[in-house]
Design an enzyme around this catalytic site. Structure first.
Site, PDB file in Angstrom:
ATOM      1  N   GLY A  59       4.319   9.622   4.225  1.00 31.67           N
ATOM      2  CA  GLY A  59       5.074  10.863   4.312  1.00 31.67           C
ATOM      3  C   GLY A  59       5.947  10.889   5.554  1.00 31.67           C
ATOM      4  O   GLY A  59       6.680   9.947   5.854  1.00 31.67           O
TER       5      GLY A  59
ATOM      6  N   TYR B  36       8.228  -9.148   8.303  1.00 26.29           N
ATOM      7  CA  TYR B  36       6.934  -8.518   8.536  1.00 26.29           C
ATOM      8  C   TYR B  36       6.071  -9.482   9.349  1.00 26.29           C
ATOM      9  O   TYR B  36       5.298 -10.274   8.811  1.00 26.29           O
ATOM     10  CB  TYR B  36       6.227  -8.228   7.212  1.00 26.29           C
ATOM     11  CG  TYR B  36       6.802  -7.109   6.389  1.00 26.29           C
ATOM     12  CD1 TYR B  36       7.798  -6.267   6.874  1.00 26.29           C
ATOM     13  CD2 TYR B  36       6.342  -6.866   5.097  1.00 26.29           C
ATOM     14  CE1 TYR B  36       8.315  -5.248   6.106  1.00 26.29           C
ATOM     15  CE2 TYR B  36       6.841  -5.839   4.322  1.00 26.29           C
ATOM     16  CZ  TYR B  36       7.833  -5.037   4.825  1.00 26.29           C
ATOM     17  OH  TYR B  36       8.338  -4.021   4.055  1.00 26.29           O
TER      18      TYR B  36
END
Length: 300
Positions: free
Chosen positions: A220, A70
Site C-alpha cells: 500500500g 534486485y
C-alpha cells in the site's frame, strides 16, 4: 484461515502469451534483504530464502517476477532463483524487467539507453542460467515516449532472446505505443486498495486480453519499504470476518479485480509464503468489495 491444502492454483490461471500461469505468483524483490526494499536492510538468510523458493514451486507457483537490479550487498535475487530452482520446471515462467540501472556498488545510475538494453537482458540470462527469457517488462523511467526502448526489446524478441514482452509504470499512451511495435502480454503498475489510480488501465487491459500485474498491492502506501503499520477499519473488519490477515485481504481484493489480474506477493519468510498463497482461495462478497473500496476510513 485453514492452510491444510494451500495451492497457488486456487486463484485460477491466466495466459501470458502462450504461457499458462497460476494467478498468484511470487515477487523476488524481498529475497535479498530483511528490513525493507531489496537494496536495504540486512542480507537475507540464504538457506531460508532458497527453501522459500523451492516451497513456492512445490505449492504451485509457476510465475516468478524478478530483475537483475534486485540485489543487496551480499545477495542477488536472480542468483538465488538459479541456485534454488535450476534446472527449472518446464511450466515455470520467470519474468524480469529492464530499464533501471544500478552500478556495482548498488547506487542508482542513469536509466539505460535503448542500446544498453541488450546488455541488461544478457545480464539476466547469465544470472538466471537461461538461453532465453520468458517475459521481459520494460520499466518506464521518466521518458515521455517508450517507443525507442520498446523497439530495442522487440528486436531482441525477434532474435530469440525474449519470448514475450510487457511494460511497467506506464500510462495508456505508452501501452498504445508499445502495441504498435510488438505484442504486449502484461502491464505492471502500482495498484492496490489505497492506490487505485490505475483503475482505467485495469479495465483497458481486460478489454485487450492483457494481464495486469500490480506491484505494492500489499505494501500500500508503504511502497518498497513494506507495509505501513496502520490499516483501515474496513480492511480489518473484512479480515476479521474471514479469520484472515489484512495482507491476505489486500491480495484477495487484488485478485477480485478481474481474471486477468495477477498477484506477485514476495517474501523471504516461509510462513508468510503460505499465508500469501492461501489468500488465493479467499472469496469476498460484493458487499465486502464495496466496503473495501470506500475512500479513506479511520486508520487504527
Amino acid at each position: 484461515m485453514a492452510h491444510d491444502t494451500v495451492s497457488a492454483a486456487d486463484a485460477g490461471t491466466w495466459l501470458l502469451g502462450d504461457l499458462k500461469v497460476n494467478r498468484i505468483g511470487f515477487g523476488a524483490m524481498r529475497l535479498t534483504g530483511d528490513g525493507g526494499a531489496f537494496h536495504l536492510g540486512t542480507p537475507s538468510d540464504r538457506s531460508r530464502v532458497i527453501g522459500v523458493l523451492r516451497r513456492a514451486v512445490e505449492l504451485g507457483v509457476n510465475h516468478i517476477d524478478t530483475a537483475a537490479f534486485y540485489f543487496s550487498r551480499l545477495r542477488s535475487a536472480n542468483e538465488l532463483i538459479n541456485s534454488a530452482l535450476a534446472p527449472y520446471p518446464d511450466d515455470l515462467v520467470i519474468a524480469t524487467k529492464v530499464g533501471p540501472a544500478r552500478d556495482a556498488s548498488g547506487e542508482w545510475a542513469t536509466a539505460a539507453r535503448p542500446d544498453e538494453l541488450r546488455g541488461q537482458v544478457e545480464e539476466n540470462l547469465r544470472q538466471l542460467g537461461r538461453d532465453h527469457l520468458d517475459l521481459v517488462n520494460l520499466r518506464r523511467m521518466r521518458q515521455d515516449s517508450i517507443a525507442e526502448h520498446f523497439g530495442a526489446l522487440a528486436e531482441l524478441r525477434d532474435a530469440g532472446l525474449i519470448r514475450h514482452l510487457g511494460v511497467s509504470h506506464v500510462r495508456p499512451e505508452h501501452l498504445a505505443e508499445a502495441e504498435a511495435i510488438a505484442p504486449v502480454v502484461c502491464v505492471q503498475n502500482r495498484y492496490g486498495i489505497d492506490a487505485p489510480a490505475h483503475e482505467a488501465m485495469v479495465r483497458d487491459c481486460a478489454a485487450r486480453g492483457i494481464a495486469f500485474v500490480p506491484f505494492y498491492s500489499i505494501a500500500g502506501q508503504g511502497g518498497e519499504a513494506g507495509a505501513a503499520g496502520a490499516e483501515s477499519e474496513q480492511v480489518l473488519a473484512v479480515a476479521a470476518a474471514h479469520g484472515a490477515s489484512p495482507a491476505q485481504i489486500r491480495l484477495a481484493w487484488t485478485l477480485h479485480q478481474g481474471a486477468h489480474v495477477l498477484a506477485i506477493p514476495g517474501t523471504g519468510n516461509p510462513d508468510h509464503l503460505i499465508d500469501n498463497l492461501a489468500a488465493g482461495a479467499l472469496r469476498l462478497t460484493d458487499e465486502e468489495m464495496t466496503l473495501l473500496e470506500q475512500p479513506g476510513g479511520p486508520q487504527v
